[in-house]
Design a protein around this motif. Structure first.
Motif, PDB file in Angstrom:
ATOM      1  N   VAL A   1      23.834-127.050 -31.015  1.00  0.00           N
ATOM      2  CA  VAL A   1      24.803-126.168 -30.293  1.00  0.00           C
ATOM      3  C   VAL A   1      25.484-127.363 -30.644  1.00  0.00           C
ATOM      4  O   VAL A   1      26.484-126.543 -30.108  1.00  0.00           O
ATOM      5  CB  VAL A   1      23.713-126.390 -28.626  1.00  0.00           C
ATOM      6  N   ALA A   2      24.900-128.968 -30.326  1.00  0.00           N
ATOM      7  CA  ALA A   2      26.529-129.468 -30.779  1.00  0.00           C
ATOM      8  C   ALA A   2      26.967-128.888 -31.806  1.00  0.00           C
ATOM      9  O   ALA A   2      28.304-129.552 -32.395  1.00  0.00           O
ATOM     10  CB  ALA A   2      26.145-131.637 -31.088  1.00  0.00           C
ATOM     11  N   ILE A   3      26.373-128.640 -32.962  1.00  0.00           N
ATOM     12  CA  ILE A   3      26.666-128.743 -33.987  1.00  0.00           C
ATOM     13  C   ILE A   3      27.857-127.385 -34.199  1.00  0.00           C
ATOM     14  O   ILE A   3      29.007-127.171 -34.351  1.00  0.00           O
ATOM     15  CB  ILE A   3      25.584-128.682 -34.676  1.00  0.00           C
ATOM     16  N   LEU A   4      27.377-126.080 -34.126  1.00  0.00           N
ATOM     17  CA  LEU A   4      27.983-125.030 -32.821  1.00  0.00           C
ATOM     18  C   LEU A   4      29.768-125.840 -32.925  1.00  0.00           C
ATOM     19  O   LEU A   4      30.465-124.940 -32.646  1.00  0.00           O
ATOM     20  CB  LEU A   4      27.217-124.058 -32.483  1.00  0.00           C
ATOM     21  N   ASN A   5      29.016-126.479 -32.427  1.00  0.00           N
ATOM     22  CA  ASN A   5      30.771-127.045 -31.196  1.00  0.00           C
ATOM     23  C   ASN A   5      31.443-127.596 -31.822  1.00  0.00           C
ATOM     24  O   ASN A   5      32.347-127.922 -31.289  1.00  0.00           O
ATOM     25  CB  ASN A   5      30.140-127.456 -29.242  1.00  0.00           C
ATOM     26  N   ARG A   6      31.674-128.381 -32.977  1.00  0.00           N
ATOM     27  CA  ARG A   6      31.714-129.247 -33.927  1.00  0.00           C
ATOM     28  C   ARG A   6      31.880-130.623 -32.898  1.00  0.00           C
ATOM     29  O   ARG A   6      33.030-131.213 -33.587  1.00  0.00           O
ATOM     30  CB  ARG A   6      33.087-128.230 -33.903  1.00  0.00           C
ATOM     31  N   HIS A   7      31.044-130.344 -32.891  1.00  0.00           N
ATOM     32  CA  HIS A   7      31.092-132.274 -31.848  1.00  0.00           C
ATOM     33  C   HIS A   7      30.544-133.467 -32.590  1.00  0.00           C
ATOM     34  O   HIS A   7      28.885-133.631 -32.660  1.00  0.00           O
ATOM     35  CB  HIS A   7      30.160-132.364 -30.521  1.00  0.00           C
TER      36      HIS A   7
END
Length: 297
Positions: free
Chosen positions: A217-223
């Motif tokens: 999820v963090a990858i998909l949100n560019r965090h």
């Protein structure tokens, strides 16, 4: 005085609803007329405080949507239920009719946290109501109140509450953290909160019902910072697949969002098998990357 005169001489009913199902208390709440709201609460039957309008909002919902802090606290003190969701409806007028564009539901706490003027209401709710940690963290993350989230995690008396997965989505508190829109208002709190949750026993390998780990999820949100932290400190793997067997390294090319060289290189370095990732880049998706260095690499 005018309301008292009307009810005594004119026989006006205080709890009657108009064509959009709003009572006088709804209108008093929406404009912050606290004295009038108090009058209606004391003179009408108890049920008036829970009557819903055409949007399914109770008076407290309208008070919070209108950033009426004093009136909101008054309604809560008079028994307005905090588990009734606030309904935010957007409409557009077409000819003589209104068409609903979107409808969103949020908790009373989330409604209070969305406005600086209602911070006192949020504190009152936290002190007066026994809310679950899931409700508190969901409201804190969705409104970007990360300091509040970290404080509540530290004050939580039961670690089991922090480990709970949502029944509907299967998300843990880490999934919700990774889904925060932006951490720019509180830099560093993303990593601090993730550490606090992991220390409490929230597993980084848990998948939600879509088959996504918190890192996914963090990858998909560019965090970038949160991803780097989960990978370097907690050993999370970028080589995971969702319920459809798709890798996050491939999905980020298909999301349509801008990609930075630094972010992509970090993921490639962390991957044990970047073949699928490279294949996705070769198939014409690399033009979404905003840095020539990545294309050269």
């Amino acid at each position: 005085d005018m309301i008292t005169t009307l009810t005594r001489r004119g026989g006006v009913k205080l709890d009657i609803a108009d064509e959009i199902q709003r009572t006088p208390l709804h209108y008093a709440a929406s404009v912050g007329a606290s004295i009038c709201a108090l009058f209606f609460c004391e003179k009408c039957e108890e049920g008036i405080i829970e009557k819903r309008d055409f949007d399914e909002n109770v008076p407290l919902g309208l008070a919070l949507l209108g950033n009426r802090a004093d009136t909101s606290i008054l309604l809560i003190s008079k028994g307005s239920k905090l588990d009734v969701p606030i309904v935010i409806t957007k409409r557009t007028k077409e000819k003589d009719e209104y068409k609903v564009l979107s409808t969103k539901h949020c908790s009373s706490l989330e409604g209070a946290l969305q406005s600086i003027s209602c911070e006192s209401v949020a504190r009152y709710i936290l002190a007066a109501a026994k809310l679950s940690m899931s409700t508190i963290l969901t409201a804190s993350f969705s409104t970007g109140n990360l300091r509040l989230a970290l404080n509540q995690i530290k004050l939580c008396p039961s670690l089991e509450e922090l480990r709970v997965q949502d029944e509907s989505s299967g998300k843990t508190a880490l999934h919700k953290l990774a889904g925060v829109q932006s951490f720019s208002n509180a830099p560093g709190f993303d990593c601090a909160i993730s550490d606090a949750l992991i220390d409490a026993g929230v597993k980084t390998t848990t998948k939600c019902k879509l088959g996504l780990t918190p890192l996914y999820v963090a990858i998909l949100n560019r965090h970038t910072d949160l991803c780097r932290h989960l990978i370097s400190k907690h050993g999370d793997s970028v080589d995971v697949t969702d319920s459809e067997g798709s890798n996050p390294l491939v999905n980020i090319f298909n999301s349509g969002k801008g990609l930075s060289c630094d972010f992509l290189c970090m993921l490639v370095d962390a991957s044990k098998d970047a073949k699928a990732f490279v294949n996705a880049a070769v198939k014409g998706k690399a033009d979404k990357v905003d840095d020539q260095m990545w294309k050269d690499k």
